[in-house]
Motif scaffolding. Sequence first.
Motif, PDB file in Angstrom:
ATOM      1  N   PRO B 239      56.039  12.601  -5.999  1.00 24.62           N
ATOM      2  CA  PRO B 239      55.565  13.457  -6.810  1.00 24.62           C
ATOM      3  C   PRO B 239      56.537  14.564  -7.048  1.00 24.62           C
ATOM      4  CG  PRO B 239      53.914  13.333  -5.247  1.00 24.62           C
ATOM      5  CD  PRO B 239      55.093  12.297  -4.779  1.00 24.62           C
ATOM      6  N   GLY B 240      56.897  15.006  -8.205  1.00 23.53           N
ATOM      7  CA  GLY B 240      57.977  16.092  -8.314  1.00 23.53           C
ATOM      8  C   GLY B 240      57.902  17.476  -7.754  1.00 23.53           C
ATOM      9  N   LYS B 241      58.722  18.084  -7.772  1.00 21.71           N
ATOM     10  CA  LYS B 241      58.731  19.397  -6.862  1.00 21.71           C
ATOM     11  C   LYS B 241      58.929  20.488  -8.136  1.00 21.71           C
ATOM     12  CE  LYS B 241      60.230  18.149  -2.343  1.00 21.71           C
ATOM     13  NZ  LYS B 241      60.561  16.466  -2.873  1.00 21.71           N
ATOM     14  N   LEU B 242      58.190  21.647  -7.948  1.00 21.51           N
ATOM     15  CA  LEU B 242      58.271  22.961  -8.572  1.00 21.51           C
ATOM     16  C   LEU B 242      59.249  23.765  -8.104  1.00 21.51           C
ATOM     17  CD1 LEU B 242      54.822  23.591 -10.289  1.00 21.51           C
ATOM     18  CD2 LEU B 242      56.643  21.902 -10.757  1.00 21.51           C
ATOM     19  N   SER B 252      52.802  41.653  -6.133  1.00 24.27           N
ATOM     20  CA  SER B 252      51.654  40.575  -5.990  1.00 24.27           C
ATOM     21  C   SER B 252      51.988  39.477  -6.941  1.00 24.27           C
ATOM     22  CB  SER B 252      50.499  41.292  -6.683  1.00 24.27           C
ATOM     23  OG  SER B 252      49.475  40.486  -7.170  1.00 24.27           O
ATOM     24  N   PHE B 253      51.375  38.323  -6.576  1.00 23.92           N
ATOM     25  CA  PHE B 253      51.681  37.179  -7.244  1.00 23.92           C
ATOM     26  C   PHE B 253      50.276  36.650  -8.081  1.00 23.92           C
ATOM     27  CE2 PHE B 253      55.078  36.580  -4.440  1.00 23.92           C
ATOM     28  CZ  PHE B 253      55.985  36.098  -5.041  1.00 23.92           C
ATOM     29  N   ALA B 254      49.349  37.638  -8.150  1.00 26.31           N
ATOM     30  CA  ALA B 254      48.303  37.751  -9.027  1.00 26.31           C
ATOM     31  C   ALA B 254      48.394  37.237 -10.343  1.00 26.31           C
ATOM     32  CB  ALA B 254      47.300  38.706  -9.103  1.00 26.31           C
ATOM     33  N   ALA B 255      49.476  37.853 -11.011  1.00 27.63           N
ATOM     34  CA  ALA B 255      49.546  37.437 -12.574  1.00 27.63           C
ATOM     35  C   ALA B 255      50.248  35.879 -12.547  1.00 27.63           C
ATOM     36  CB  ALA B 255      50.518  38.379 -13.323  1.00 27.63           C
ATOM     37  N   ALA B 256      51.201  35.542 -11.597  1.00 26.30           N
ATOM     38  CA  ALA B 256      51.659  34.249 -11.570  1.00 26.30           C
ATOM     39  C   ALA B 256      50.742  33.486 -11.457  1.00 26.30           C
ATOM     40  CB  ALA B 256      52.904  34.350 -10.495  1.00 26.30           C
ATOM     41  N   ASP B 257      49.831  33.696 -10.492  1.00 28.08           N
ATOM     42  CA  ASP B 257      48.720  32.518 -10.050  1.00 28.08           C
ATOM     43  C   ASP B 257      47.929  32.409 -11.399  1.00 28.08           C
ATOM     44  OD1 ASP B 257      49.555  32.455  -7.686  1.00 28.08           O
ATOM     45  OD2 ASP B 257      47.869  33.448  -6.803  1.00 28.08           O
ATOM     46  N   ILE B 264      50.957  30.107  -6.762  1.00 29.43           N
ATOM     47  CA  ILE B 264      52.231  30.034  -6.782  1.00 29.43           C
ATOM     48  C   ILE B 264      52.972  29.699  -5.623  1.00 29.43           C
ATOM     49  CG2 ILE B 264      53.021  32.264  -6.798  1.00 29.43           C
ATOM     50  CD1 ILE B 264      54.731  31.439  -9.237  1.00 29.43           C
ATOM     51  N   LYS B 265      52.181  30.137  -4.579  1.00 28.57           N
ATOM     52  CA  LYS B 265      52.974  30.125  -3.361  1.00 28.57           C
ATOM     53  C   LYS B 265      53.058  28.628  -2.490  1.00 28.57           C
ATOM     54  CE  LYS B 265      52.564  35.084  -1.958  1.00 28.57           C
ATOM     55  NZ  LYS B 265      51.313  35.815  -1.619  1.00 28.57           N
ATOM     56  N   GLN B 266      52.378  28.001  -3.215  1.00 30.41           N
ATOM     57  CA  GLN B 266      52.663  26.220  -2.772  1.00 30.41           C
ATOM     58  C   GLN B 266      53.951  25.931  -3.052  1.00 30.41           C
ATOM     59  OE1 GLN B 266      49.781  23.781  -4.605  1.00 30.41           O
ATOM     60  NE2 GLN B 266      47.927  25.182  -4.377  1.00 30.41           N
ATOM     61  N   HIS B 267      54.459  26.454  -4.101  1.00 29.97           N
ATOM     62  CA  HIS B 267      55.861  26.025  -4.348  1.00 29.97           C
ATOM     63  C   HIS B 267      57.092  27.040  -3.604  1.00 29.97           C
ATOM     64  CE1 HIS B 267      53.413  23.775  -7.054  1.00 29.97           C
ATOM     65  NE2 HIS B 267      52.869  24.777  -7.360  1.00 29.97           N
ATOM     66  N   SER B 268      58.216  26.449  -4.096  1.00 29.98           N
ATOM     67  CA  SER B 268      59.401  27.260  -3.649  1.00 29.98           C
ATOM     68  C   SER B 268      59.614  28.426  -4.524  1.00 29.98           C
ATOM     69  CB  SER B 268      60.536  26.322  -3.269  1.00 29.98           C
ATOM     70  OG  SER B 268      61.807  27.213  -3.724  1.00 29.98           O
ATOM     71  N   ILE B 269      59.685  29.823  -4.025  1.00 28.86           N
ATOM     72  CA  ILE B 269      59.925  31.053  -4.610  1.00 28.86           C
ATOM     73  C   ILE B 269      61.090  31.676  -4.287  1.00 28.86           C
ATOM     74  CG2 ILE B 269      58.994  32.978  -5.585  1.00 28.86           C
ATOM     75  CD1 ILE B 269      56.211  32.006  -4.824  1.00 28.86           C
ATOM     76  N   SER B 270      62.065  31.880  -4.839  1.00 26.70           N
ATOM     77  CA  SER B 270      63.245  32.545  -4.470  1.00 26.70           C
ATOM     78  C   SER B 270      63.704  33.373  -5.533  1.00 26.70           C
ATOM     79  CB  SER B 270      64.419  31.489  -4.286  1.00 26.70           C
ATOM     80  OG  SER B 270      64.800  30.853  -5.290  1.00 26.70           O
ATOM     81  N   ALA B 271      64.525  34.729  -5.239  1.00 25.73           N
ATOM     82  CA  ALA B 271      64.962  35.454  -6.150  1.00 25.73           C
ATOM     83  C   ALA B 271      66.412  35.288  -6.316  1.00 25.73           C
ATOM     84  CB  ALA B 271      64.941  37.090  -5.403  1.00 25.73           C
ATOM     85  N   VAL B 272      66.932  35.617  -7.555  1.00 26.19           N
ATOM     86  CA  VAL B 272      68.250  35.609  -8.005  1.00 26.19           C
ATOM     87  C   VAL B 272      68.597  36.904  -8.513  1.00 26.19           C
ATOM     88  CG1 VAL B 272      67.854  34.579 -10.007  1.00 26.19           C
ATOM     89  CG2 VAL B 272      70.129  34.178  -9.092  1.00 26.19           C
ATOM     90  N   ASP B 273      70.107  37.443  -8.201  1.00 23.88           N
ATOM     91  CA  ASP B 273      70.500  38.642  -8.873  1.00 23.88           C
ATOM     92  C   ASP B 273      71.352  38.300 -10.159  1.00 23.88           C
ATOM     93  OD1 ASP B 273      69.707  40.934  -7.617  1.00 23.88           O
ATOM     94  OD2 ASP B 273      71.339  40.857  -6.195  1.00 23.88           O
TER      95      ASP B 273
END
Lengths: 274, 274
Positions: B239-242, B252-257, B264-273
Amino acid sequence: MTSLRNEGPIGVFDAGLGGLTVLRALHERLPLEDFVFLGDTARAPYGTRGTQTVLNYAHACARVLREHRIKLLVLASHTVSAVALEPLAGELFMPVLGAITPGLSALHAAGKRRIGVLASPRSALSGAHARALAALGAADAEARVLATPLLPALADEGLLQGELPRLALRQYLTPLLSQQVDSVLLGASSYPLLAPLVEAELAALGCGEITVQDGVAPLADAVVAAVAARQLATARTDPGKLRIVLTDLPESFAAADRYLGHDIKQHSISAVDL
Amino acid sequence: MTSLRNEGPIGVFDAGLGGLTVLRALHERLPLEDFVFLGDTARAPYGTRGTQTVLNYAHACARVLREHRIKLLVLASHTVSAVALEPLAGELFMPVLGAITPGLSALHAAGKRRIGVLASPRSALSGAHARALAALGAADAEARVLATPLLPALADEGLLQGELPRLALRQYLTPLLSQQVDSVLLGASSYPLLAPLVEAELAALGCGEITVQDGVAPLADAVVAAVAARQLATARTDPGKLRIVLTDLPESFAAADRYLGHDIKQHSISAVDL
């Protein structure tokens, strides 16, 4: 006794264009002073961003204003005032005045003790209003701060009458009223335009006795006092100039004109990249 | 025959979180592919910015995605598709697919000729929909594109029922209906969530026969076709990864969900500047 420093402009910083209401109030009170207004219109609104992002943007904008040799910095943005006032004040060699304390102070002086605040999500999460009341020695007062993410678009679009803004406002005023607030502070730089609507809606809800306060006049009065106390007034006697710097020039200046109260194109308008 | 290049992820770019609807549709259609979603949440929304600002931001975001070695770039943002598709396509050594053409193409194939579009102010000013119809050889069709600046806040806040979103939608649908549109294209990445509301409001206005089309499924189908035509499919069978990269992590991740349709927290979440 004035110095070269006194001949620098006063800097006014906002994320968007709402802070032009502050520029207008300052220009009326200090007609001999020059002003530089910086609106970070390429990255507004700040009120939905994280704290670190707002800090980064505020520092970048303060650098731009320093290049204009400002003598005093006015934070028209309540979100910036909520999260970046102390870092900026600790770093810049000039007075820095924020938008939150003056409005709370005016309401407290008027005897208000249960202050409802319509604010950005970031301001609401920051705890800045409670800290400001504590710093004012107003431990007998409480701020009930509500995030109001639908209101900036209404103000920016000039949607100031009719059923739609009334419904949006009612959605936010109802929970404040259920907490028995005695006053409502318009806690974002674009909200002064909403004041007549807030007053009408409170009256329609049977709460016409509740005081509605925007932060503009108290902030402008605080700036006048600071200019006097720090002996920062210009020695010039010709009318001061307004300079408007935006990170993204809008297609139409209708919103800017609404906030400023007159045709913004009378003044110098330029763009800056950040 | 697959190559190393085929094992790179597919890049999906949006200004905000609405484009997660596109990520979801792609993941359903291409479950073996890896995806990197970049949301420029520190500077969203793009739809109220000037063209040059959108171009600058789009180029910066494309650079970030290239560092992830993407093999194909999907522009989930209609505003970016409207003003930056051609410059990006001319510059990147990979296929670039935009959000505007697939939705218009689907409506034209279904026989629609008077297409109303709910869009951002920037998209509406860009003329991109008329150019896309011309490029499709659909000279017999017209796009009536309306700027709808109040709708993104409703979608992002999840205000998807009740009188307030109905009134906001009615304000935009009424002028489109007076121009006898036969279809409504939801022309912004956050608008798919508004589809049931648009359909209900059209029915309430006596126009239930009007087709409502969001851009998500047509765009996802176009990506599937491009992956096949360019022979870009992965050779892996697991299976592919997100991977989700945001320029500003939300409180809050409510909008993302809501946009992604699952946690969305099942997946890798990171920040970038940026």
